[in-house]
Design an enzyme around this catalytic site. Structure first.
Site, PDB file in Angstrom:
ATOM      1  N   GLU A 182       0.809  -1.217   0.000  1.00 45.69           N
ATOM      2  CA  GLU A 182       0.000   0.000   0.000  1.00 45.69           C
ATOM      3  C   GLU A 182       0.848   1.276   0.000  1.00 45.69           C
ATOM      4  O   GLU A 182       0.448   2.304   0.556  1.00 45.69           O
ATOM      5  CB  GLU A 182      -0.957   0.005   1.204  1.00 45.69           C
ATOM      6  CG  GLU A 182      -1.967  -1.128   1.167  1.00 45.69           C
ATOM      7  CD  GLU A 182      -2.973  -1.079   2.298  1.00 45.69           C
ATOM      8  OE1 GLU A 182      -4.128  -1.479   2.091  1.00 45.69           O
ATOM      9  OE2 GLU A 182      -2.590  -0.639   3.403  1.00 45.69           O
ATOM     10  N   GLU A 251      -7.301  -7.237  -1.220  1.00 47.77           N
ATOM     11  CA  GLU A 251      -7.958  -7.117   0.082  1.00 47.77           C
ATOM     12  C   GLU A 251      -9.416  -6.716  -0.099  1.00 47.77           C
ATOM     13  O   GLU A 251      -9.722  -5.542  -0.283  1.00 47.77           O
ATOM     14  CB  GLU A 251      -7.248  -6.097   0.979  1.00 47.77           C
ATOM     15  CG  GLU A 251      -5.871  -6.523   1.436  1.00 47.77           C
ATOM     16  CD  GLU A 251      -5.265  -5.570   2.464  1.00 47.77           C
ATOM     17  OE1 GLU A 251      -6.011  -4.729   3.019  1.00 47.77           O
ATOM     18  OE2 GLU A 251      -4.052  -5.663   2.700  1.00 47.77           O
TER      19      GLU A 251
END
Length: 830
Positions: A182, A251
């Site tokens: 991320e 995710e």
């Protein structure tokens, strides 16, 4: 043994191991991951090995496979494996190799997200705190010192996997690996050095030559051949910026984490299935649930700060490994259907037909076969699609899947899986009828005052930041100093009309203050407001006064740009004040001088957390006193149901079972009275504040004790109580299914199951036709009810651990009523 049987057995063993060891070629194209040249749908679920135990892994992975998954994903936790620089730990629940091999034994693929920054609501984002204390280091950017340490650990992990031949190119299960995590969300904060760092990470990964694809989630500028992926509640609209790579969702948040002071978050099975179906409708082919099993933040691993010990995440497998029904079953039905359509979805041509309000039909066609998705993302209005001469009613915020473009096989809003109502059962011994009663003994934590200088970790002439002292080795840091109270000093002259006050400014999270060995007071920050000033009235004695402070952290920050620079602990000023009766400050003086620091609890050093040394005091147990150790013993509950300890009545602290740290506890921290939904509506976009329960109650009351931590008898439970609660209400319990309900739709098969060895002992309700209400409040429609419903269900289910029914008239006889869809509602007791 006959020769023919021996030969057959030998061949089976050879075929099994050869299938596990043969090299697999993994590539990607614009549609999918290719396994040995064939496009595949990847249905993965996250299970973090340190958040469970090796004894739990086989069951968790097997239940994931039974739930329709073909892959397991995990992060790799750097600070768990290298808690001190060049001191490694891969034992017990940190045995990553064993975890990956367990996945392989179930013939599932693995996705290894090395990071090694992971976020994951894990303390310090998975980075070791000792990194912070390397002079001049800059974390997660183009800094040679940090890159050297990151490369050392990443190389260690890759070499471990290579040595055990666990990459798919070697015949292992790992088909995808991740570098960083991320970073695209924070790259802007590091300027040009951020971009250089991304390219360095890509080159590092490629240099390992593991011959599988590498991913960088949330990194749309990922350098080729790195593959960017999406994270979030919904990724159907996300488009991969590179046209030659597939659409991947690393995710899909199956729920949300919980923090101290918060209610329980829930994401409905209907909404989660809707998000998955929309993703695959719009050309997604690699999907991973975060989490599929959340598990437990044992020890001090929870981050945040203020993340609870439970990391249940409302995942399809709950914290203890039970099936979270109906979510697990509803998704299982979806997974099986998607896999049955695999070749059509990955090879087929695609045609989209648009309707008002963003409604859409997507038609996949391949080799004479077709599969269709009908999606209605409107948050409140149902819609009837006219398609090829037929009409299909699709409820609001749902997707219908027609694997043959004719018959609806699945709708995300129509749940046919059972709902399991869980219950906590008391620990009752076979020869007793009453719950086992815990008997407690106690010891006081040594309140540090003046100690020999060699007993302290260090001394300083200034107040120090907590990470710099503890190196992340303990939540607790002692700060000890002295103050000379000179009554002859006119400024501090004793006056009955004036009082002394202590003021301590801290950057969190909890402070405990002692003066001359007596507890002055404690204060904890509220969630998200970690910097505060502690203030208490004190009584100084003439001469030397000894101040002892304990600064306690509740997890370190795990996310955000430069999160590693967040300061913790008592940075001051620490001030003594003199006030008159009106509260007006007459005098003030900052404490200065030598500050003595000691890391951790004295009781831990002496073995109290494991129940040693002896003896502990049995009588005259103090009431609601802070900094007390409590100990008890208990027999392991019979059976195989998961075990928990109810810590209601305690304040805040740590708990150990047979020396295993089961995590931080804080049942005295109640959630807000506001914010819980009377009725949870799955329709409309999900957010962490939607569908919450448990308002006004302890954020976490029950704490998981894995069965592998237990012995048959004389299990030792130890708690360190830092706030002053009482253990009188503490209980050992098990978690099991009390009853199950189902409300299945016509044309589907519904399954009911108890847990473990339990069987159905009563059928409280059964109606085939048009039943009303919900679980616990089902009602018959007297105009549309098969009179033999209860008898049919009782005959099939009573005394059984599982039973199933086809929801149609063949099982329950013809009905004289006519409705859009018949349904079967059952409430059964285990």
């Amino acid at each position: 043994m006959p020769i023919s049987i021996r030969v057959s057995l030998f061949c089976s063993i050879v075929l099994f191991f050869s299938s596990l060891c043969s090299a697999i070629e993994v590539t990607v194209d614009n549609r999918a991951v290719n396994i040995d040249g064939e496009r595949k749908l990847i249905l993965s679920g996250a299970i973090h090995y340190p958040r469970s135990t090796p004894a739990m892994w086989p069951s968790l992975i097997r239940k994931s496979k039974e739930g329709g998954l073909n892959a397991i994903e995990t992060y790799v936790f750097w600070n768990a494996h290298e808690p001190q620089r060049r001191q490694y730990d891969f034992s017990g629940s940190l045995d990553l190799v064993r975890f990956i091999k367990t996945i392989h034994e179930e013939r599932l693929y693995a996705i290894l997200r090395i990071g090694p920054y992971v976020c994951a609501e894990w303390t310090y984002g998975g980075l070791p705190v000792w990194l912070h204390n390397i002079p001049n280091i800059k974390l997660r950017t183009d800094d040679p010192v940090y890159k050297s340490e990151m490369q050392n650990f990443t190389t260690l992990i890759v070499q471990k996997m290579k040595r055990e031949r666990l990459f798919a190119s070697q015949g292992g299960p790992i088909i995808l690996a991740q570098i960083e995590n991320e970073y695209g969300n924070v790259e802007w904060a590091y300027g040009s050095d951020g971009y250089k760092y991304v390219n360095w990470c890509a080159n590092l990964a490629e240099g390992y030559h593991v011959d599988i694809p590498w991913i960088m989630c949330q990194q749309d500028n990922a350098p080729p051949p790195m593959i960017s992926t999406c994270n979030g509640y919904y990724c159907d609209q996300w488009k991969n910026p590179k046209s030659n790579t597939p659409k991947m969702w690393t995710e899909n948040w199956s729920g949300w984490f919980k923090n101290w002071g918060a209610q329980d978050p829930h994401r409905t099975a209907e909404d989660l299935a809707f998000a998955v179906a929309r993703f695959f409708q719009l050309q997604g082919t690699v999907h991973n649930y975060y989490m599929y099993h959340g598990g437990t933040n044992f020890g001090s691993t929870a981050g945040g700060p203020y993340i609870t010990t439970s990391y249940d995440y409302d995942a399809p497998l709950d914290e203890y490994g039970n099936l979270n029904q109906p979510k697990w079953g509803h998704l299982k039905d979806l997974h099986r259907l998607l896999i049955s359509m695999e070749s059509t979805l990955t090879y087929g041509s695609i045609r989209n037909i648009n309707y008002p309000e963003n409604r859409q039909i997507t038609v996949y066609s391949h080799e004479g076969k077709r599969s269709c998705f009908l999606s209605n993302p409107h948050p409140s209005e149902d819609y009837t699609f006219d398609f090829e001469g037929d009409q299909y009613l699709v409820p609001a915020w749902s997707v219908s899947i027609l694997p043959d473009c004719f018959t609806e096989a699945y709708n995300t809003a129509k749940v046919n899986a059972q709902t399991s109502v869980m219950v906590k059962n008391p620990n009752i011994m076979d020869d007793e009828q009453e719950p086992y009663s815990l008997k407690w003994s106690w010891k006081r934590e040594n309140i540090l005052q003046a100690m020999p200088h060699h007993s302290y970790a260090l001394q300083s002439n200034q107040l120090l930041e907590q990470k710099a002292v503890t190196n992340g080795t303990s939540d607790y840091l002692w700060l000890v100093t002295t103050f000379l109270y000179d009554q002859n000093n006119s400024l501090w002259n004793k006056d009955p009309k004036k009082s002394h006050f202590l003021s301590v400014h801290t950057k969190g999270h909890v402070i405990h203050a002692f003066l001359n060995g007596r507890h002055v007071g404690s204060q904890a920050a509220k969630y998200s407001h970690y910097e505060f000033t502690f203030e208490k009235k004190i009584k100084l004695k003439p001469g030397i006064n000894k101040f002892s402070f304990v600064s306690a952290t509740v997890g370190l920050a795990n996310y955000g740009d430069h999160y590693d620079l967040v300061e913790y602990g008592i940075k001051g000023p620490i001030t003594l004040m003199l006030r008159d009766r009106t509260g007006t400050e007459v005098a003030a003086q900052n404490l200065t001088g030598v500050w003595n620091y000691k890391i951790g609890l004295d009781g831990e050093e002496k073995g109290l957390s494991a129940g040693n040394p002896k003896p502990w005091t049995v009588h005259s147990r103090p009431a609601n006193t802070p900094f007390i150790w409590y100990k008890t013993t208990f027999p392991a509950p019979t059976g195989e149901d998961p075990v928990v300890v109810d810590l209601l009545g305690l304040g805040k602290g740590m708990a150990w079972v047979n020396g295993h740290n089961i995590g931080r506890y804080w049942p005295s921290y109640l959630s807000s009275e506001d914010g819980c939904d009377f009725e949870c509506n799955y329709r409309g976009s999900y957010g962490a504040g939607k569908c919450r329960t448990n308002c006004g109650k302890p954020s976490q009351r029950w704490y998981h004790i894995p069965r592998s931590f237990l012995k048959a008898d004389d299990n030792v439970l130890v708690v360190f109580e830092e706030m002053g609660g009482t253990p009188d209400l503490v209980k050992i319990e098990t978690v099991s299914v009390e009853k199950v309900c189902v409300n299945g739709y016509e044309g589907h098969t519904v399954e009911l199951a108890c847990q473990g060895e339990k069987v159905f002992t009563d059928i409280k309700f059964a109606s085939f036709g048009s039943p009303k209400g919900a679980c616990g409040d089902f009602r018959k429609d007297m105009h549309c009810h098969a009179g033999n419903s209860l008898d049919v269900v009782r005959e099939a289910c009573l005394g059984m651990g599982k039973c199933s029914f086809k929801v149609d008239e063949s099982a329950f006889g013809p009905l004289r009523c006519r409705v859009d869809e018949y349904r079967l509602a059952i409430e059964a007791v285990c």
